[in-house]
Design a protein around this motif. Sequence first.
Motif, short mmCIF file in Angstrom:
data_model
loop_
_atom_site.label_atom_id
_atom_site.label_comp_id
_atom_site.label_asym_id
_atom_site.label_seq_id
_atom_site.Cartn_x
_atom_site.Cartn_y
_atom_site.Cartn_z
N VAL A 180 0.72 -1.24 -0.16
CA VAL A 180 -0.11 -0.01 -0.08
C VAL A 180 0.88 1.25 0.18
O VAL A 180 0.58 2.33 -0.96
CB VAL A 180 -0.99 -0.13 1.19
CG1 VAL A 180 -1.42 1.32 1.38
CG2 VAL A 180 -2.06 -1.05 1.25
N MET A 181 1.96 1.13 0.87
CA MET A 181 2.83 2.47 0.62
C MET A 181 3.65 2.69 -0.46
O MET A 181 3.71 3.76 -0.83
CB MET A 181 3.98 2.28 1.96
CG MET A 181 3.11 2.26 3.36
SD MET A 181 4.01 1.58 4.85
CE MET A 181 5.37 2.91 4.59
N LYS A 182 3.87 1.47 -1.04
CA LYS A 182 4.62 1.34 -2.49
C LYS A 182 3.64 2.34 -3.62
O LYS A 182 3.87 3.03 -4.36
CB LYS A 182 4.93 0.41 -2.98
CG LYS A 182 6.24 -0.31 -2.41
CD LYS A 182 6.59 -1.78 -2.97
CE LYS A 182 7.26 -2.41 -1.79
NZ LYS A 182 7.44 -3.85 -2.15
N LYS A 183 2.26 1.76 -3.29
CA LYS A 183 1.36 2.44 -4.43
C LYS A 183 1.40 3.94 -4.16
O LYS A 183 1.18 4.83 -5.05
CB LYS A 183 0.08 1.80 -4.00
CG LYS A 183 -0.90 1.58 -5.18
CD LYS A 183 -2.10 1.10 -4.81
CE LYS A 183 -2.63 -0.33 -4.40
NZ LYS A 183 -3.91 -0.51 -4.35
N LEU A 184 1.16 4.45 -2.74
CA LEU A 184 1.17 5.70 -2.62
C LEU A 184 2.52 6.62 -3.03
O LEU A 184 2.18 7.54 -3.47
CB LEU A 184 1.12 5.95 -0.88
CG LEU A 184 -0.08 6.27 -0.40
CD1 LEU A 184 0.26 6.24 1.23
CD2 LEU A 184 -0.87 7.35 -0.77
N ALA A 185 3.44 5.74 -2.74
CA ALA A 185 4.77 6.55 -3.47
C ALA A 185 4.48 6.71 -4.84
O ALA A 185 5.11 7.68 -5.48
CB ALA A 185 5.92 5.69 -2.84
#
Length: 242
Positions: A180-185
């Motif tokens: 999820v954090m990768k997607k946000l980045a």
Amino acid sequence: MAKVIVKDLHKSYGDNEVLKGLNLEVQENEVVCMIGPSGSGKSTFLRCLNDLEVPTQGQVIVNGHDLSDKATNINLVRENIGMVFQHFNLFPHLSVLQNVTLAPVELKKETQAQAEKTALELLETVGLSDKANAMPKSLSGGQKQRVAIARALAMHPQIMLFDEPTSALDPEMVGDVLDVMKKLAAQGMTMIVVTHEMGFAKEVADRVVFMADGLIQENGKPEDVFEHPKSPRLQDFLQKVI
Ligand code: ADP
Ligand code: MG
């Protein structure tokens, strides 16, 4: 313009000086991962960025607002900074959907219908569309953390701060939260992430900052920090964690 500017930041608790003069700039769309030993002041640093801690000395400028300036509306600054903690701090008596809609309705005066529409989209983003009506206690740690991320995003923040978001999770839950954090980045979110996940830092960070003894000891591209650590302090730290 930089989203976050920190100048000569000092923070003491009594006579314990925890932050000893930090300088850092974070640009829009940048992902900065902060690493360093326990007790080095990483959480204190993050907390200074949204005025949860007041610096003893120095300056913090977020989205162009100087936090020490009396004219700054700190609540407005905070609305633009999402924060995700190690322990998810969901409201236990509210459903997942209510956890995500509460702040936009209460603080941003969104209508319930608007807030729910956004919340359902965000729950889809974090892979929890089917949990909208669940209560927090029925969720796994990884699911709770993804709800916490959706809740922070519901305020449409310009900056996201993460304080060891996967440290309290069982290993099999970590990947989903990092994804999820990768997607946000990838979507261009400006992020400061305190983490022990060196794989994540290598892959996702534009910059890695190594903190120790209340100071930023090294600050550079992941490949430089991980492959060519300059200080013995960082070499020693990396040997222990990788
Ligand atoms: P890290 O997140 O890198 O592990 P912290 O920022 O949590 O480090 O803590 C740095 C130091 O500050 C520790 O020695 C801790 O005991 C101290 N500290 C943190 N918060 C407080 C507080 N509210 N009151 C007193 N001391 C604190
Ligand atoms: Mg910490």
